[in-house]
Design an enzyme around this catalytic site. Structure first.
Site, short mmCIF file in Angstrom:
data_model
loop_
_atom_site.label_atom_id
_atom_site.label_comp_id
_atom_site.label_asym_id
_atom_site.label_seq_id
_atom_site.Cartn_x
_atom_site.Cartn_y
_atom_site.Cartn_z
CG ASP A 250 -0.18 0.15 2.55
OD1 ASP A 250 0.81 -0.59 2.75
OD2 ASP A 250 -0.58 0.98 3.38
CD GLU B 148 4.15 0.75 7.20
OE1 GLU B 148 4.97 0.97 8.10
OE2 GLU B 148 3.75 1.66 6.44
#
Ligand SMILES: [Zn+2]
Length: 414
Positions: free
Chosen positions: A89, A182
């Site tokens: 991400d 994350e």
């Protein structure tokens, strides 16, 4: 595959991944959506395809954790497995869809003007100034680049491609993990621990060449509730206790020199994150950060003491303090298994990288993994200026990352 070919493959892979928007969404993640965005699922599927096309064994679970395995060289099946991890991400702090990576080959050292209106100026960026002559990758200035952490993702996969092309390099079993969310702080919430075979991991999610990270903050959250006594403001004299005023007085009693704005390096802080309320009741949320346990205990005690001082000042008012741990400094557990960092330092040295340890003023997937019993220091990727439209990466530094990972595989195979 020689080193020049490795570099070319790495750049191609990085640019392709950067073009796939995969921002995570903090609000949705906090509300329990996992992964927090649909675009991350698209990215995860692209990674599965990429790994399959290289002939690597890969699986994806229902939470979109992608786990791939490189089997050991013949005869080294008994060697201990180690893992490499990167998050796919990108941050939500700047636009992250429709990324258009620009490649500045053999950069001459003059300011890089991005079409979107931003300029990367080496006079204001010492890390950029150290990369004259490198191939620099930027966005077009309308989005972030996503080197955080697609540089790590591309580096790990390119290492695997290299090892497959060089079967003569001896290595043990290697586990590769690519994870979502994350950036929202939820990256390890659903990590398939039972599926992991490695007792040691490395996250590949750092910055400047040579930077290794083995310690991060201890992080606590404090929720304060201020309770006052409400009365009509017209006849409040001597009787009303204003909860909003209590909250404001409390926040202004925090040491200003111990704020995120005033500290760096190993200094911790108190950070007011949210405040809301009225006359009868008010709430404030604080983040407490410190590298040591004693320091954190002192901060918690300070918050409680200041809360009691506010009660004493506002006769009849009440303040309650609730604290909760968010994550822990990974240093103790990483220090307890010195071999993990030792192998990494030797691998980097053999790749011509001089390493240094840097404290992380935040937490990482690695700190969560470490807490869960898998020590996981962090490795540089060659990406810089994360979470911004001026994010950039040096291909030379990314290549050093990939070479360090290859040497790390040799280390664990020896
Ligand atoms: Zn990252």
């Amino acid at each position: 595959m020689n080193h020049a070919e490795l570099s070319t493959a790495l750049l191609d892979r990085f640019v392709r991944f950067a073009r796939i928007g995969s921002q995570s969404d903090m609000v949705k993640a906090d509300a329990g959506v996992f992964p927090s965005t649909e675009s991350q699922k698209t990215m995860a599927k692209a990674l599965v395809k990429e790994l399959e096309s290289l002939g690597i064994e890969v699986s994806m679970d229902e939470n979109y954790y992608v786990i791939a395995r490189l089997p050991a060289s013949p005869g080294l099946e008994g060697k201990e497995s180690f893992g490499l991890s990167a998050h796919y991400d990108t941050a939500g702090d700047a636009p992250g869809d429709n990324v258009n990576p620009l490649i500045h080959r053999s950069w001459g050292g003059t300011p890089i003007a991005l079409p979107g209106g931003f300029t990367l100026d080496p006079a204001k960026d010492a890390e950029l100034a150290s990369c004259v002559g490198h191939t620099i990758v930027t966005s077009d200035g309308t989005t972030l680049l996503g080197a955080d952490d697609k540089a790590g993702v591309a580096g790990i996969i390119t290492m695997a491609e290299y090892l497959l092309a060089h079967r003569e390099i001896p290595h043990g079993p290697i586990e590769l993990m690519f994870s979502p969310d994350e950036e929202t702080g939820h990256g390890m919430d659903r990590v398939p621990l039972a599926a992991l075979r490695s007792k040691s991991f490395y996250t590949v999610d750092g910055g400047q060449e040579g930077e290794l990270e083995t310690e991060c903050f201890n992080a606590w959250k404090a929720e304060l509730t201020f309770t006052g006594i409400a009365l009509h403001t017209g006849h409040a004299r001597g009787r009303m206790v204003n909860a909003s005023s209590m909250a404001a007085a409390f926040l202004s009693s925090l040491p200003a020199q111990e704020s995120p704005e005033a500290t760096d390096g190993y200094y911790g802080f108190y950070a007011p994150i949210r405040i809301e309320g009225g006359i009868e009741s008010a709430k404030a949320t604080l983040f407490l950060r410190d590298f040591t346990r004693e320091g954190m205990e002192r901060r918690i005690e300070t918050v409680k003491t200041l809360a009691r001082a506010i009660e004493a000042r506002f006769n009849g008012g009440k303040v309650t303090v609730e604290t909760a741990m968010q994550y822990l400094n990974m240093k103790e557990k990483i220090d307890a298994a010195p071999d993990i960092l030792g192998r990494l330092e030797r691998a980097a040295a053999r790749s011509g990288v001089s390493t240094y340890l840097k404290p992380i003023r935040g937490g990482t997937d690695g700190s969560r993994l470490t807490e869960l019993g898998i020590p996981a220091p962090n490795i540089f990727t060659g990406g810089h200026n994360y979470h911004s439209r001026t994010e950039w990466a040096s291909l030379e530094q990314m290549t050093k990352m990939a070479l360090t990972l290859i040497e790390l595989a040799k280390e664990w195979g020896s």
